[in-house]
Scaffold this active site. Structure first.
Site, PDB file in Angstrom:
ATOM      1  N   THR A   7       0.806  -1.204  -0.117  1.00  0.00           N
ATOM      2  CA  THR A   7      -0.145   0.244   0.089  1.00  0.00           C
ATOM      3  C   THR A   7       0.864   1.164  -0.041  1.00  0.00           C
ATOM      4  O   THR A   7       1.849   1.291  -0.039  1.00  0.00           O
ATOM      5  CB  THR A   7      -1.306  -0.249   1.385  1.00  0.00           C
ATOM      6  OG1 THR A   7      -1.981   0.618   1.328  1.00  0.00           O
ATOM      7  CG2 THR A   7       0.348   0.047   2.221  1.00  0.00           C
ATOM      8  N   ASN A   9      -0.364   4.419   1.451  1.00  0.00           N
ATOM      9  CA  ASN A   9      -1.576   4.958   2.403  1.00  0.00           C
ATOM     10  C   ASN A   9      -1.099   4.560   3.664  1.00  0.00           C
ATOM     11  O   ASN A   9      -0.669   3.310   4.376  1.00  0.00           O
ATOM     12  CB  ASN A   9      -2.898   3.808   1.958  1.00  0.00           C
ATOM     13  CG  ASN A   9      -3.620   4.404   3.243  1.00  0.00           C
ATOM     14  OD1 ASN A   9      -3.437   4.939   4.693  1.00  0.00           O
ATOM     15  ND2 ASN A   9      -5.187   5.060   3.555  1.00  0.00           N
ATOM     16  N   GLY A  11      -1.299   6.341   6.965  1.00  0.00           N
ATOM     17  CA  GLY A  11      -2.367   5.302   7.539  1.00  0.00           C
ATOM     18  C   GLY A  11      -2.403   4.097   7.933  1.00  0.00           C
ATOM     19  O   GLY A  11      -2.353   3.184   8.924  1.00  0.00           O
ATOM     20  N   LYS A  12      -2.335   3.261   6.481  1.00  0.00           N
ATOM     21  CA  LYS A  12      -2.350   1.713   7.379  1.00  0.00           C
ATOM     22  C   LYS A  12      -0.663   1.014   7.461  1.00  0.00           C
ATOM     23  O   LYS A  12      -0.324   0.522   8.613  1.00  0.00           O
ATOM     24  CB  LYS A  12      -2.718   1.145   5.594  1.00  0.00           C
ATOM     25  CG  LYS A  12      -4.351   1.180   4.847  1.00  0.00           C
ATOM     26  CD  LYS A  12      -4.623   0.126   3.823  1.00  0.00           C
ATOM     27  CE  LYS A  12      -5.583   0.716   3.721  1.00  0.00           C
ATOM     28  NZ  LYS A  12      -6.139   0.390   2.275  1.00  0.00           N
ATOM     29  N   GLU A  40      -4.329  -3.663 -11.330  1.00  0.00           N
ATOM     30  CA  GLU A  40      -4.843  -3.474 -11.040  1.00  0.00           C
ATOM     31  C   GLU A  40      -5.943  -4.394 -10.376  1.00  0.00           C
ATOM     32  O   GLU A  40      -5.446  -5.334 -10.338  1.00  0.00           O
ATOM     33  CB  GLU A  40      -5.464  -3.865 -13.025  1.00  0.00           C
ATOM     34  CG  GLU A  40      -5.600  -2.266 -13.804  1.00  0.00           C
ATOM     35  CD  GLU A  40      -6.491  -3.141 -15.330  1.00  0.00           C
ATOM     36  OE1 GLU A  40      -7.396  -2.245 -14.954  1.00  0.00           O
ATOM     37  OE2 GLU A  40      -5.956  -2.651 -15.977  1.00  0.00           O
ATOM     38  N   ASP A  69      -7.896  -5.777   1.073  1.00  0.00           N
ATOM     39  CA  ASP A  69      -8.386  -4.604   0.466  1.00  0.00           C
ATOM     40  C   ASP A  69      -9.864  -4.832   1.048  1.00  0.00           C
ATOM     41  O   ASP A  69     -10.176  -5.125   1.777  1.00  0.00           O
ATOM     42  CB  ASP A  69      -8.692  -5.111  -0.948  1.00  0.00           C
ATOM     43  CG  ASP A  69      -9.522  -4.992  -2.128  1.00  0.00           C
ATOM     44  OD1 ASP A  69      -9.310  -3.821  -2.091  1.00  0.00           O
ATOM     45  OD2 ASP A  69     -10.836  -4.780  -2.068  1.00  0.00           O
ATOM     46  N   TYR A 154     -16.542   6.243   4.170  1.00  0.00           N
ATOM     47  CA  TYR A 154     -18.512   6.099   4.411  1.00  0.00           C
ATOM     48  C   TYR A 154     -18.097   7.193   5.703  1.00  0.00           C
ATOM     49  O   TYR A 154     -19.300   6.478   6.420  1.00  0.00           O
ATOM     50  CB  TYR A 154     -18.700   5.182   3.734  1.00  0.00           C
ATOM     51  CG  TYR A 154     -18.615   4.819   2.573  1.00  0.00           C
ATOM     52  CD1 TYR A 154     -19.703   5.306   1.433  1.00  0.00           C
ATOM     53  CD2 TYR A 154     -17.885   4.176   1.562  1.00  0.00           C
ATOM     54  CE1 TYR A 154     -19.601   5.249   0.290  1.00  0.00           C
ATOM     55  CE2 TYR A 154     -17.527   3.742   0.579  1.00  0.00           C
ATOM     56  CZ  TYR A 154     -19.100   4.189  -0.103  1.00  0.00           C
ATOM     57  OH  TYR A 154     -18.736   4.507  -1.498  1.00  0.00           O
ATOM     58  N   LYS A 175     -11.233   4.032  16.684  1.00  0.00           N
ATOM     59  CA  LYS A 175     -11.263   3.758  15.076  1.00  0.00           C
ATOM     60  C   LYS A 175     -10.105   2.122  14.971  1.00  0.00           C
ATOM     61  O   LYS A 175     -10.574   1.252  14.305  1.00  0.00           O
ATOM     62  CB  LYS A 175     -11.128   4.674  14.077  1.00  0.00           C
ATOM     63  CG  LYS A 175     -12.022   3.787  12.802  1.00  0.00           C
ATOM     64  CD  LYS A 175     -11.192   4.636  11.750  1.00  0.00           C
ATOM     65  CE  LYS A 175     -11.266   4.243   9.752  1.00  0.00           C
ATOM     66  NZ  LYS A 175     -11.742   4.846   8.877  1.00  0.00           N
TER      67      LYS A 175
HETATM   68  P1  IMP Z   1      -9.390   0.197   0.681  1.00  0.00           P
HETATM   69  O1  IMP Z   1      -9.117  -0.621   0.496  1.00  0.00           O
HETATM   70  O2  IMP Z   1      -8.644   0.390   1.873  1.00  0.00           O
HETATM   71  O3  IMP Z   1      -7.882   0.851  -0.106  1.00  0.00           O
HETATM   72  O4  IMP Z   1     -11.036   0.940   0.543  1.00  0.00           O
HETATM   73  C1  IMP Z   1     -11.231   1.032  -0.489  1.00  0.00           C
HETATM   74  C2  IMP Z   1     -12.517   1.864  -0.457  1.00  0.00           C
HETATM   75  O5  IMP Z   1     -13.409   1.606   0.410  1.00  0.00           O
HETATM   76  C3  IMP Z   1     -12.451   3.500   0.294  1.00  0.00           C
HETATM   77  O6  IMP Z   1     -11.676   4.423  -1.075  1.00  0.00           O
HETATM   78  C4  IMP Z   1     -12.994   4.247   1.133  1.00  0.00           C
HETATM   79  O7  IMP Z   1     -14.346   4.342   0.353  1.00  0.00           O
HETATM   80  C5  IMP Z   1     -13.997   3.193   1.160  1.00  0.00           C
HETATM   81  N1  IMP Z   1     -13.224   1.998   3.247  1.00  0.00           N
HETATM   82  C6  IMP Z   1     -12.249   1.693   2.890  1.00  0.00           C
HETATM   83  N2  IMP Z   1     -12.338   1.502   4.721  1.00  0.00           N
HETATM   84  C7  IMP Z   1     -12.885   1.984   5.474  1.00  0.00           C
HETATM   85  C8  IMP Z   1     -12.686   2.983   6.570  1.00  0.00           C
HETATM   86  O8  IMP Z   1     -11.964   1.840   7.147  1.00  0.00           O
HETATM   87  N3  IMP Z   1     -13.892   3.802   6.241  1.00  0.00           N
HETATM   88  C9  IMP Z   1     -14.724   4.317   5.271  1.00  0.00           C
HETATM   89  N4  IMP Z   1     -14.878   4.327   4.041  1.00  0.00           N
HETATM   90  C10 IMP Z   1     -13.704   3.209   3.916  1.00  0.00           C
END
Ligand code: IMP
Length: 207
Positions: A7, A9, A11-12, A40, A69, A154, A175
């Site tokens: 990742t 990110n 935060g992660k 992808e 994911d 969200y 959280k």
């Molecule tokens: P990712 O797989 O962690 O990148 O998350 C994909 C999408 O899921 C993000 O862009 C958010 O729209 C939603 N999502 C995942 N985790 C969270 C969370 O902890 N809070 C709010 N939305 C989340």
């Protein structure tokens, strides 16, 4: 032991590093790889997408690779937005428009039918070809308007009955303690510990 979390990110990365620091495990990430080409996410499930990312990272680095994911599943929408959570309202990815779309689609859905959950799949792929899957989920309800300023995605419309707050009204520490991601991350620790033990150099000791 060194592992990579697939990742970019921050935060992660911080969340996993914090969980693993006492285990003596160093977490690298895609931010440490200059020529990373994004994978992808064509999978139909969170686990499929996590596996695609973990396999790419283990191939690129030769290190044990973890990838997560996650997304939101709304029961009244048959599990949507699911793997399309990030881009639910189309490109470019926009949390505000995603929330607006969801609120609009649920306008006529009664309160007791607004159940939903955040789900996370975490795949760990080893250089020896083994894969492990851990998962986490948080149950809640979709509100009719936003509440709270923290978090992302969200969070402002996801209400946790147990805490009487939305995810965006929790502190980051709260959280990170309960989140779908934290649950999946925590479950991988014993597996990593066992792999670490297996990798210990053999010490025959003294006769
Ligand atoms: P990712 O797989 O962690 O990148 O998350 C994909 C999408 O899921 C993000 O862009 C958010 O729209 C939603 N999502 C995942 N985790 C969270 C969370 O902890 N809070 C709010 N939305 C989340």
């Amino acid at each position: 032991m060194k592992i990579i979390l697939a990742t970019q990110n921050q935060g992660k990365i911080r969340e996993l590093q914090d969980l693993l620091v006492d285990e003596g495990i160093l977490v690298l990430s895609l931010l440490d790889i200059s020529d990373w080409v994004d994978v992808e996410e064509t999978g139909e499930t969170f686990a499929d997408n996590a596996a695609l990312k973990a396999r790419a990272a283990v191939r690129r680095t030769g290190l044990i690779a973890l990838a997560d994911d996650s997304g939101l599943e709304v029961d009244a929408l048959n599990g949507a937005p699911g793997v399309y959570s990030a881009r639910y309202a189309g490109e470019p990815k926009d949390d505000g428009r995603n929330n607006d779309k969801l609120l609009h689609l649920l306008e006529t859905t009664p309160d007791d039918k607004r159940t939903a959950r955040f789900r996370c799949a975490l795949v760990m792929a080893t250089p020896f070809g083994k894969e492990y899957l851990t998962e986490g989920a948080v149950e809640g309800r979709i509100l009719r308007e936003r509440r709270g300023l923290d978090g992302f995605g969200y969070d402002p419309i996801f209400y946790l009955p147990e805490y009487e707050r939305t995810m965006a009204e929790l502190t980051l520490a709260e959280k990170n303690n309960i989140s779908h991601r934290a649950q999946a991350f925590r479950k991988v620790i014993p597996i990593l510990r066992d792999l670490g033990k297996g990798a210990m150099p053999y010490d025959p000791g003294e006769d």
